[in-house]
Enzyme design. Sequence first.
Site, PDB file in Angstrom:
ATOM      1  N   ARG A   1      27.524  -7.613   4.711  1.00  0.00           N
ATOM      2  CA  ARG A   1      27.168  -8.487   3.428  1.00  0.00           C
ATOM      3  C   ARG A   1      26.027  -9.177   4.565  1.00  0.00           C
ATOM      4  O   ARG A   1      26.207  -9.475   5.489  1.00  0.00           O
ATOM      5  CB  ARG A   1      27.774  -9.001   2.647  1.00  0.00           C
ATOM      6  CG  ARG A   1      29.065  -8.581   1.893  1.00  0.00           C
ATOM      7  CD  ARG A   1      27.508  -7.991   0.570  1.00  0.00           C
ATOM      8  NE  ARG A   1      28.672  -7.373  -0.474  1.00  0.00           N
ATOM      9  CZ  ARG A   1      28.887  -6.665  -1.112  1.00  0.00           C
ATOM     10  NH1 ARG A   1      28.224  -5.014  -0.024  1.00  0.00           N
ATOM     11  NH2 ARG A   1      29.663  -5.968  -2.209  1.00  0.00           N
TER      12      ARG A   1
ATOM     13  N   GLU B   1      18.909 -10.960  -0.395  1.00  0.00           N
ATOM     14  CA  GLU B   1      18.796  -9.321  -0.480  1.00  0.00           C
ATOM     15  C   GLU B   1      18.106  -9.410  -2.121  1.00  0.00           C
ATOM     16  O   GLU B   1      18.676 -10.291  -3.234  1.00  0.00           O
ATOM     17  CB  GLU B   1      19.951  -8.631  -0.798  1.00  0.00           C
ATOM     18  CG  GLU B   1      19.384  -7.443  -0.535  1.00  0.00           C
ATOM     19  CD  GLU B   1      21.368  -6.282  -0.147  1.00  0.00           C
ATOM     20  OE1 GLU B   1      22.174  -6.855   0.717  1.00  0.00           O
ATOM     21  OE2 GLU B   1      21.340  -5.669  -0.753  1.00  0.00           O
TER      22      GLU B   1
ATOM     23  N   HIS C   1      20.385  -1.222   1.886  1.00  0.00           N
ATOM     24  CA  HIS C   1      21.688  -0.882   1.598  1.00  0.00           C
ATOM     25  C   HIS C   1      21.751   0.279   0.700  1.00  0.00           C
ATOM     26  O   HIS C   1      22.752   0.927  -0.777  1.00  0.00           O
ATOM     27  CB  HIS C   1      21.769  -2.412   0.128  1.00  0.00           C
ATOM     28  CG  HIS C   1      22.979  -2.520  -0.301  1.00  0.00           C
ATOM     29  ND1 HIS C   1      23.468  -4.123  -0.473  1.00  0.00           N
ATOM     30  CD2 HIS C   1      24.318  -1.908  -0.247  1.00  0.00           C
ATOM     31  CE1 HIS C   1      24.759  -4.308  -0.498  1.00  0.00           C
ATOM     32  NE2 HIS C   1      25.540  -2.622   0.052  1.00  0.00           N
TER      33      HIS C   1
HETATM   34  C1  DGY Z   1      29.922  -1.983  -1.734  1.00  0.00           C
HETATM   35  O1  DGY Z   1      30.218  -0.948  -2.824  1.00  0.00           O
HETATM   36  O2  DGY Z   1      30.865  -3.430  -2.409  1.00  0.00           O
HETATM   37  C2  DGY Z   1      28.598  -1.378  -1.318  1.00  0.00           C
HETATM   38  O3  DGY Z   1      27.975  -2.815  -1.001  1.00  0.00           O
HETATM   39  C3  DGY Z   1      27.920  -1.276  -2.080  1.00  0.00           C
HETATM   40  O4  DGY Z   1      28.139   0.224  -2.120  1.00  0.00           O
END
Ligand code: DGY
Length: 321
Positions: free
Chosen positions: A238, A267, A285
């Site tokens: 993240r 983001e 992402h």
């Molecule tokens: C998630 O699933 O948390 C990812 O960041 C996206 O696949």
Amino acid sequence: MKPRILVTRRVPKECLNLLKPYFQIEHYNKDTAIPRARLLRSLKDKEGLLCLLTDKVDHELLSAAPKLKVVSTFSVGYDHVDVPACSARGVVVTNTPGVLTESTADFTWALLMSAARRVVEGDAYMRGGKYKGWDPLMLLGTDVNGKTLGIVGFGRIGQAVAKRAGGFAMKIVYYDTRRAAPEAEAALGARFVPLDELLRESDFVSIHTVLDAGTRHLIDARAFGLMKTSAYLINAARGPIVDEKALVKALKTGKIRGAGLDVYEWEPKMATGLASCRSAVLAPHLASASLETRTKMGEMSASGLVDELARRTPSPYRVAA
Ligand code: DGY
């Protein structure tokens, strides 16, 4: 009457096919996030919500959704969902654990290798017509084999990344708030160390922790100060775990050599200056973005709603409050 649900984005057809027999579906079938006002308005009469990490599920949303019983997020991460607030209102939250572990680990390695071996710069070099023939000093990168990999967050994905490092004869150190079982450490050849030691020792620091109050800006200017000037930061977890302004400064001043990023603090925006850092490999992402994995995520997120709302059985993918 079938329960009404809202699906907030275009999703794999397999996901919709699982939902169709059980629900009346309002589908925001677009490739951009549903506008907040539309989301709140649409939830007035919905019992189920299939959302993404771009949809904030908070008090405001819950107040706009008096009939809501289940929130199923099309993601393993659920930092965008206020789970305690959901629980307080009796709203169940489900996610997609496990199915994206391997593809996320694969992509972490793609970022690491691309950054270390300057694959993206090389691609631009070729396309830009700059290649004039083999040159011993052209686009020199950093060896990966035999180096030290520091993994921050040693859960499913962190361990899957560690497993792949074995093929590169890397030393593995890891940090987590909880130490892994001795068998896992032994199987992966991983050594538990305090975070500062990991930052000092590692040639590659790869982030795999969840985002919460304790990990926000875990990697900040101080952390970059501890890292080797030859080190790389990889983040497919993240964005806000890394202080992105401090990262730009660290890259521009040579405090670290490079970065491989899949996620961003604000983001989909990037910090000013990041786009011009050629030592950073930047992806939008994509870590779980394989056809197979996104299909499985779609099926799993649909099953959360089907189990909880239609079959009235607890989903195995319930998130604990
Ligand atoms: C998630 O699933 O948390 C990812 O960041 C996206 O696949």
